[in-house]
Design an enzyme around this catalytic site. Structure first.
Site: not given
Ligand code: CMP
Length: 143
Positions: A9, A49, A112, A115, A126
């Site tokens: 990301k 998403y 984080n 993905h 995807e």
């Molecule tokens: P990812 O594994 O890419 O899948 C969905 C993404 O949404 C996740 O990683 C986070 O980056 C984001 N995400 C999930 N939960 C939250 C949350 N409560 N608030 C903000 N972003 C979130």
């Protein structure tokens, strides 16, 4: 042989973590089938998403993913979908264990770093959202 879509990301790209993240999957023995730096469009991010559409964080998530280049990748290997999610670690950084990418490098939940597809159906969708079929390279021989 299974394939998955992994994406460093914008936070991971800007922190200079592409190389170290790629190494984790090479170390595990998976094969890189394609990879490129992409500035995702809003439409591409929303398609990626789509399962989170309607959630409170959806707009913030789309803004984040389109805020800078991502490093989109396709990897292959036996059970690569489930195993790469173990390498990545839990979504919530407070639950991501040391030794995982998120456990070692991420400190804030939306940011984080990476993905990973959660199922074969997600992986197919995807991959098609970011790659043309002829960008996926096969391995003729194992060296
Ligand atoms: P990812 O594994 O890419 O899948 C969905 C993404 O949404 C996740 O990683 C986070 O980056 C984001 N995400 C999930 N939960 C939250 C949350 N409560 N608030 C903000 N972003 C979130």
């Amino acid at each position: 042989m299974e394939r998955t879509f992994l994406m460093v990301k914008p936070d991971g790209v800007q922190r200079g973590l592409i190389g170290r993240i790629v190494s984790r999957f090479e170390d595990k023995g998976f094969k890189l089938v394609s990879g490129k730096l992409v500035l995702a469009t809003e439409e591409q991010a929303k398609r990626h998403y789509a399962e989170h559409e309607g959630k409170s964080f959806f707009g913030e998530l789309v803004d984040f993913i389109t805020s800078g280049p991502v490093f989109a990748m396709v990897w292959e290997g036996d059970d690569v979908i489930a195993l790469s999610r173990l390498v990545i670690g839990k979504t919530k950084v407070t639950e991501a264990l040391p030794g995982t990418i998120r456990g070692d490098f991420a400190a804030h939940t939306p940011f984080n770093l990476i993905h990973g597809s959660d199922s074969p159906e997600s992986a197919e969708r995807e991959i098609a959202n970011f790659f043309e079929q002829d960008e996926l390279l096969g391995y003729q021989k194992t060296i």
